[in-house]
Design an enzyme around this catalytic site. Structure first.
Site, PDB file in Angstrom:
ATOM      1  N   ASP A 185       0.861  -1.182   0.000  1.00 31.04           N
ATOM      2  CA  ASP A 185       0.000   0.000   0.000  1.00 31.04           C
ATOM      3  C   ASP A 185       0.902   1.237   0.000  1.00 31.04           C
ATOM      4  OD1 ASP A 185      -1.796  -2.094   0.494  1.00 31.04           O
ATOM      5  OD2 ASP A 185      -3.087  -0.827   1.729  1.00 31.04           O
TER       6      ASP A 185
ATOM      7  N   LYS B 136      -6.733   3.396  -3.344  1.00 32.17           N
ATOM      8  CA  LYS B 136      -7.184   3.424  -1.948  1.00 32.17           C
ATOM      9  C   LYS B 136      -7.413   4.869  -1.515  1.00 32.17           C
ATOM     10  CE  LYS B 136      -5.247   2.224   2.622  1.00 32.17           C
ATOM     11  NZ  LYS B 136      -4.141   1.499   3.293  1.00 32.17           N
TER      12      LYS B 136
ATOM     13  N   LYS C 295     -10.214   0.468  -2.658  1.00 32.51           N
ATOM     14  CA  LYS C 295     -10.115   0.210  -1.220  1.00 32.51           C
ATOM     15  C   LYS C 295     -10.534   1.449  -0.446  1.00 32.51           C
ATOM     16  CE  LYS C 295      -6.928  -1.082   2.517  1.00 32.51           C
ATOM     17  NZ  LYS C 295      -5.600  -1.633   2.873  1.00 32.51           N
TER      18      LYS C 295
END
Length: 246
Positions: free
Chosen positions: A102, A166, A198
């Site tokens: 991430d 995300k 996300k």
């Protein structure tokens, strides 16, 4: 009640159980893993700082929970680390067993109308990963101030090689919002490349997660919402979902 349990099971299967606190240690990470009740279902992934990747990978293997991915963060949380450090940490995390990275996009540079720097961070991280892990790009939507910038950041991440986009780190004032999700998903839904979404930051209950699930279904289709396309980054959400399942 049956419908609520079905939603809870689905949200659980899409969850990145997360601990990214400054005081995390081996014991707290063990407790995080220990909070999982396999009889009720397993999350999609566990997300921790890079130094705990190997511990999580080893523990999950010993428990036989190999379906759970191990995720970690880079350039976290402010998006201002030097690129060479980010790439080095990415390589080390993969060698330690990380399945997902991430990456915080350098969103402050993006706000200064510098698209090249975020592009380089995403593209270079993707090259280091070289198919060995998924790249989830955090655009820090709450700092981008409007839907146009959120959509532009999403397009940049998508073109540069993101496997997921995300919303947030969970470390700023405004994290995941439904409006931000709509902006991100509007871009992802038009892409010929399958890139996941996300939602992260402030999602603490099943009721918090539900609107994002509906938005994802509208974009990917009901059958298209899987752990390959949708994730929820959360910590306390797990216990609320388990409470619903019980």
């Amino acid at each position: 009640m049956i419908e609520q349990r079905e939603v809870a099971r689905q949200v659980l299967s899409l969850m990145d159980l997360t601990s990214l606190n400054h005081d995390d240690d081996a014991n707290s990470i063990s407790q995080l893993i220990g909070s999982i009740d396999a009889s009720l279902g397993l999350p999609a992934a566990i997300c921790v700082f890079p130094e705990f990747v190997q511990q999580v990978k080893t523990t999950l293997s010993a428990l036989g929970w190999t379906s759970i991915k191990v995720a970690t963060v880079t350039n976290f949380p402010k998006g201002i680390e030097p690129l060479d450090k980010v790439l080095r940490e990415t390589q080390q995390a993969i060698e330690a067993g990380a399945d997902e990275i991430d990456l915080v996009m350098p969103y402050q540079q993006f706000l200064l109308e510098d698209a090249d720097t975020p592009w380089q961070y995403i593209k270079s991280s993707k090259q280091v990963i070289a198919g060995r892990a998924k790249l989830k790009v955090i655009i820090e939507s709450g700092e981008l101030s409007n839907s146009t910038l959120i959509a532009e950041a999403t397009r940049l991440a998508l073109i540069a090689g993101a496997d997921f986009v995300k919303t947030s780190t969970g470390k700023v004032t405004t994290n995941a919002t439904e409006d931000a999700a709509k902006s991100i998903l509007s871009v992802l839904g038009k892409s010929t490349k399958r890139v996941g979404f996300k939602a992260s930051g402030g999602i603490k209950t099943l009721e918090d997660a539900y609107p994002y699930l509906i938005l994802a279904q509208e974009t990917f289709g009901v059958e298209g919402v899987t752990a390959d396309t949708v994730r929820f980054g959360a910590s306390s959400l797990l216990q609320d979902v388990y409470a619903k399942l019980r």
